[in-house]
Motif scaffolding. Structure first.
Motif, PDB file in Angstrom:
ATOM      1  N   LYS A  80       0.836  -1.202   0.000  1.00 15.63           N
ATOM      2  CA  LYS A  80       0.000   0.000   0.000  1.00 15.63           C
ATOM      3  C   LYS A  80       0.868   1.247   0.000  1.00 15.63           C
ATOM      4  CE  LYS A  80      -3.526   2.702   0.372  1.00 15.63           C
ATOM      5  NZ  LYS A  80      -4.330   3.023  -0.826  1.00 15.63           N
ATOM      6  N   MET A  81       1.956   1.210   0.762  1.00 14.30           N
ATOM      7  CA  MET A  81       2.876   2.348   0.795  1.00 14.30           C
ATOM      8  C   MET A  81       3.503   2.561  -0.582  1.00 14.30           C
ATOM      9  SD  MET A  81       6.452   2.605   2.863  1.00 14.30           S
ATOM     10  CE  MET A  81       7.517   4.047   2.720  1.00 14.30           C
ATOM     11  N   LEU A  82       3.937   1.483  -1.225  1.00 16.65           N
ATOM     12  CA  LEU A  82       4.547   1.585  -2.557  1.00 16.65           C
ATOM     13  C   LEU A  82       3.540   2.107  -3.577  1.00 16.65           C
ATOM     14  CD1 LEU A  82       6.574  -1.779  -2.644  1.00 16.65           C
ATOM     15  CD2 LEU A  82       7.423   0.516  -2.117  1.00 16.65           C
ATOM     16  N   LEU A  83       2.312   1.637  -3.475  1.00 12.64           N
ATOM     17  CA  LEU A  83       1.268   2.092  -4.402  1.00 12.64           C
ATOM     18  C   LEU A  83       0.990   3.576  -4.229  1.00 12.64           C
ATOM     19  CD1 LEU A  83      -0.869   1.277  -6.503  1.00 12.64           C
ATOM     20  CD2 LEU A  83      -2.433   0.804  -4.618  1.00 12.64           C
ATOM     21  N   ASN A  84       0.956   4.046  -2.996  1.00 12.62           N
ATOM     22  CA  ASN A  84       0.718   5.468  -2.735  1.00 12.62           C
ATOM     23  C   ASN A  84       1.843   6.329  -3.301  1.00 12.62           C
ATOM     24  OD1 ASN A  84      -1.578   4.732  -1.420  1.00 12.62           O
ATOM     25  ND2 ASN A  84      -0.951   5.436   0.605  1.00 12.62           N
ATOM     26  N   ILE A  85       3.093   5.860  -3.152  1.00 12.32           N
ATOM     27  CA  ILE A  85       4.230   6.619  -3.684  1.00 12.32           C
ATOM     28  C   ILE A  85       4.182   6.644  -5.206  1.00 12.32           C
ATOM     29  CG2 ILE A  85       6.739   6.666  -3.922  1.00 12.32           C
ATOM     30  CD1 ILE A  85       6.950   5.523  -1.124  1.00 12.32           C
ATOM     31  N   GLN A  86       3.904   5.478  -5.813  1.00 11.34           N
ATOM     32  CA  GLN A  86       3.888   5.377  -7.270  1.00 11.34           C
ATOM     33  C   GLN A  86       2.768   6.212  -7.876  1.00 11.34           C
ATOM     34  OE1 GLN A  86       6.213   3.895  -8.952  1.00 11.34           O
ATOM     35  NE2 GLN A  86       5.344   4.178 -10.992  1.00 11.34           N
ATOM     36  N   ALA A  87       1.595   6.183  -7.249  1.00 11.66           N
ATOM     37  CA  ALA A  87       0.435   6.911  -7.770  1.00 11.66           C
ATOM     38  C   ALA A  87       0.389   8.352  -7.281  1.00 11.66           C
ATOM     39  CB  ALA A  87      -0.851   6.188  -7.362  1.00 11.66           C
ATOM     40  N   GLN A  88       1.326   8.713  -6.377  1.00 15.88           N
ATOM     41  CA  GLN A  88       1.338  10.038  -5.770  1.00 15.88           C
ATOM     42  C   GLN A  88      -0.027  10.369  -5.164  1.00 15.88           C
ATOM     43  OE1 GLN A  88       2.797  12.862  -8.676  1.00 15.88           O
ATOM     44  NE2 GLN A  88       4.863  11.999  -8.629  1.00 15.88           N
ATOM     45  N   ASN A  89      -0.575   9.370  -4.503  1.00 15.34           N
ATOM     46  CA  ASN A  89      -1.871   9.504  -3.851  1.00 15.34           C
ATOM     47  C   ASN A  89      -1.759   8.939  -2.439  1.00 15.34           C
ATOM     48  OD1 ASN A  89      -4.530   9.674  -3.092  1.00 15.34           O
ATOM     49  ND2 ASN A  89      -5.211   7.972  -4.378  1.00 15.34           N
ATOM     50  N   LYS A  90      -1.924   9.761  -1.432  1.00 22.98           N
ATOM     51  CA  LYS A  90      -1.745   9.349  -0.037  1.00 22.98           C
ATOM     52  C   LYS A  90      -3.035   8.840   0.600  1.00 22.98           C
ATOM     53  CE  LYS A  90       1.929  12.775   0.658  1.00 22.98           C
ATOM     54  NZ  LYS A  90       2.379  13.934   1.471  1.00 22.98           N
ATOM     55  N   GLY A  91      -4.110   8.830  -0.153  1.00 18.59           N
ATOM     56  CA  GLY A  91      -5.404   8.517   0.425  1.00 18.59           C
ATOM     57  C   GLY A  91      -5.623   7.036   0.694  1.00 18.59           C
ATOM     58  N   VAL A  92      -6.377   6.756   1.765  1.00 14.19           N
ATOM     59  CA  VAL A  92      -6.844   5.408   2.072  1.00 14.19           C
ATOM     60  C   VAL A  92      -8.211   5.552   2.728  1.00 14.19           C
ATOM     61  CG1 VAL A  92      -5.598   5.440   4.284  1.00 14.19           C
ATOM     62  CG2 VAL A  92      -6.368   3.270   3.333  1.00 14.19           C
ATOM     63  N   THR A  93      -9.175   4.754   2.294  1.00 15.16           N
ATOM     64  CA  THR A  93     -10.529   4.856   2.830  1.00 15.16           C
ATOM     65  C   THR A  93     -10.566   4.414   4.291  1.00 15.16           C
ATOM     66  OG1 THR A  93     -11.112   2.596   2.161  1.00 15.16           O
ATOM     67  CG2 THR A  93     -11.491   4.361   0.553  1.00 15.16           C
ATOM     68  N   PHE A  94     -11.641   4.798   4.972  1.00 15.09           N
ATOM     69  CA  PHE A  94     -11.777   4.410   6.375  1.00 15.09           C
ATOM     70  C   PHE A  94     -11.803   2.890   6.508  1.00 15.09           C
ATOM     71  CE2 PHE A  94     -14.390   3.171   9.998  1.00 15.09           C
ATOM     72  CZ  PHE A  94     -13.743   3.835  11.025  1.00 15.09           C
ATOM     73  N   ILE A  95     -12.564   2.227   5.629  1.00 13.61           N
ATOM     74  CA  ILE A  95     -12.645   0.767   5.680  1.00 13.61           C
ATOM     75  C   ILE A  95     -11.288   0.149   5.367  1.00 13.61           C
ATOM     76  CG2 ILE A  95     -13.694  -1.287   4.659  1.00 13.61           C
ATOM     77  CD1 ILE A  95     -15.526   0.320   6.497  1.00 13.61           C
ATOM     78  N   GLY A  96     -10.581   0.731   4.387  1.00 18.20           N
ATOM     79  CA  GLY A  96      -9.253   0.235   4.048  1.00 18.20           C
ATOM     80  C   GLY A  96      -8.284   0.391   5.205  1.00 18.20           C
ATOM     81  N   CYS A  97      -8.366   1.523   5.886  1.00 17.13           N
ATOM     82  CA  CYS A  97      -7.496   1.780   7.037  1.00 17.13           C
ATOM     83  C   CYS A  97      -7.823   0.822   8.173  1.00 17.13           C
ATOM     84  CB  CYS A  97      -7.673   3.228   7.503  1.00 17.13           C
ATOM     85  SG  CYS A  97      -6.447   3.775   8.714  1.00 17.13           S
ATOM     86  N   LEU A  98      -9.108   0.610   8.426  1.00 16.92           N
ATOM     87  CA  LEU A  98      -9.529  -0.289   9.492  1.00 16.92           C
ATOM     88  C   LEU A  98      -9.118  -1.729   9.180  1.00 16.92           C
ATOM     89  CD1 LEU A  98     -11.092  -0.159  12.181  1.00 16.92           C
ATOM     90  CD2 LEU A  98     -13.155  -0.783  10.911  1.00 16.92           C
ATOM     91  N   THR A  99      -9.206  -2.101   7.912  1.00 17.68           N
ATOM     92  CA  THR A  99      -8.791  -3.443   7.497  1.00 17.68           C
ATOM     93  C   THR A  99      -7.294  -3.640   7.707  1.00 17.68           C
ATOM     94  OG1 THR A  99     -10.544  -3.524   5.827  1.00 17.68           O
ATOM     95  CG2 THR A  99      -8.722  -5.074   5.571  1.00 17.68           C
ATOM     96  N   GLN A 100      -6.521  -2.607   7.369  1.00 14.32           N
ATOM     97  CA  GLN A 100      -5.078  -2.703   7.556  1.00 14.32           C
ATOM     98  C   GLN A 100      -4.725  -2.813   9.036  1.00 14.32           C
ATOM     99  OE1 GLN A 100      -2.316   0.674   6.646  1.00 14.32           O
ATOM    100  NE2 GLN A 100      -1.464  -0.742   5.128  1.00 14.32           N
ATOM    101  N   ILE A 101      -5.404  -2.042   9.879  1.00 13.39           N
ATOM    102  CA  ILE A 101      -5.194  -2.142  11.326  1.00 13.39           C
ATOM    103  C   ILE A 101      -5.453  -3.568  11.802  1.00 13.39           C
ATOM    104  CG2 ILE A 101      -6.150  -1.486  13.574  1.00 13.39           C
ATOM    105  CD1 ILE A 101      -6.596   1.317  12.466  1.00 13.39           C
ATOM    106  N   GLY A 102      -6.563  -4.143  11.339  1.00 14.74           N
ATOM    107  CA  GLY A 102      -6.931  -5.492  11.752  1.00 14.74           C
ATOM    108  C   GLY A 102      -5.894  -6.533  11.382  1.00 14.74           C
TER     109      GLY A 102
END
Length: 312
Positions: A80-102
């Motif tokens: 996810k970090m690599l994808l954000n850097i490559q796409a120059q997009n720092k966004g992650v949805t609430f559900i995506g963030c909660l899923t990553q935490i889990g």
């Protein structure tokens, strides 16, 4: 201040390790390299153990589970970090963030329990060698894995459900390269006191107690080893524990180091950089520790590598 429920806050912003755009390519290359080394190294460990009949023992059974967990834990955060850097997009949805935490909680806690099971395995092997195969039977090994995974999932679900009760504003900035539970709680508008108390309770139960179990196991191991009359016997006994002890030191040492650094600094960005030490480094180093320090593992890996050209 007007607070909104998480349903109205569709996106978090992962700020990463630095704001300097010139450093982004370097960070991308470095983390891509570490991720590939983690996946390839741990995958080789799993394949070597599964393909070598001499390694079908409880110790290597737990090691293969540890390697698989390392792959999963790294896959939860780094891509996810690599994808954000490559796409120059720092966004992650609430559900995506909660899923990553889990998933971070599941695999991080599962690795914690695996290290305890491996310490118990070494304790039985050295302190009760004649009863080793009787005590560490397949049923017990399977039960330890299932119980560890169950407790890890319960822990992750408990924390995730507690986050769901909180309210957040829109476009929240997380000064980290992944959604870390502690950082997300700092961004909540509603009272997160119960969540914080839960973290301390779980850390005490599932962090301090397992570490105490490991320390107790090695206290008994060292006591038994020192009673061995021959120096060669002592060396052989220590060699069976060296790799596991190195992994334990790396896992808990980096986690404690991050906790201390976060307590001594007010910079969340510095804490994020320090978090690399426990969320990335142990997973990269574990295959090297076991392959370089373990003779049986070296031989199994050599056999596997020699067979790869014929398979291809």
């Amino acid at each position: 201040m007007d607070s909104r429920n998480h349903t109205d806050a569709p996106e978090f912003l992962l700020l990463g390790l630095t704001d300097d755009p010139k450093l982004q390519p370097l960070i991308f290359t470095l983390f891509l390299f570490m991720y590939l080394v983690t996946v390839l190294g741990n995958m080789l460990i799993v394949l070597a153990i599964s393909s070598d009949s001499h390694l079908q023992t409880p110790m290597y059974f737990f090691l293969s589970n540890l390697s698989f967990t390392d792959i999963c834990l790294s896959t939860t955060t780094i891509p996810k970090m690599l994808l954000n850097i490559q796409a120059q997009n720092k966004g992650v949805t609430f559900i995506g963030c909660l899923t990553q935490i889990g998933f971070v909680l599941i695999f991080g806690m599962f690795e914690n329990f695996l290290l305890v099971a491996m310490a118990y395995d070494r304790y039985v092997a050295i302190c009760h060698p004649l009863r080793y195969l009787v005590i560490m039977n397949p049923q017990l090994c399977g039960l330890l894995i299932v119980l560890s995974l169950f407790l890890s999932i319960v822990d992750a679900l408990l924390h995730s459900l507690m986050v769901l009760r909180l309210s957040f504003r829109k476009d929240l900035e997380i000064p980290h390269f992944f959604c870390e539970l502690a950082q997300v709680l700092k961004l909540a508008c509603s009272d997160a006191f119960i969540n914080s108390i839960l973290i301390y309770i779980v850390t005490g139960l599932f962090g301090v107690l397992p570490l105490s179990g490991i320390i107790f196991s090695y206290t008994q191991i060292f006591s038994s080893v020192f009673r061995i009359p021959s120096s060669q016997g002592k060396l052989k006994a220590f060699s069976t524990c060296g790799s596991h002890l190195s992994v334990v030191s790396l896992f808990y040492g980096t986690a404690v180091g991050v906790y201390i650094s976060s307590a001594l600094t007010n910079s969340s960005r510095k804490t994020a950089v320090a978090s690399v030490m426990y969320i990335v480094l142990p997973q990269v180093m574990n295959p090297f520790i076991y392959s370089l320090r373990n003779k049986e593992m070296k031989e199994a890996l050599s056999k596997l590598i020699r067979r790869i050209p014929s398979i291809l």
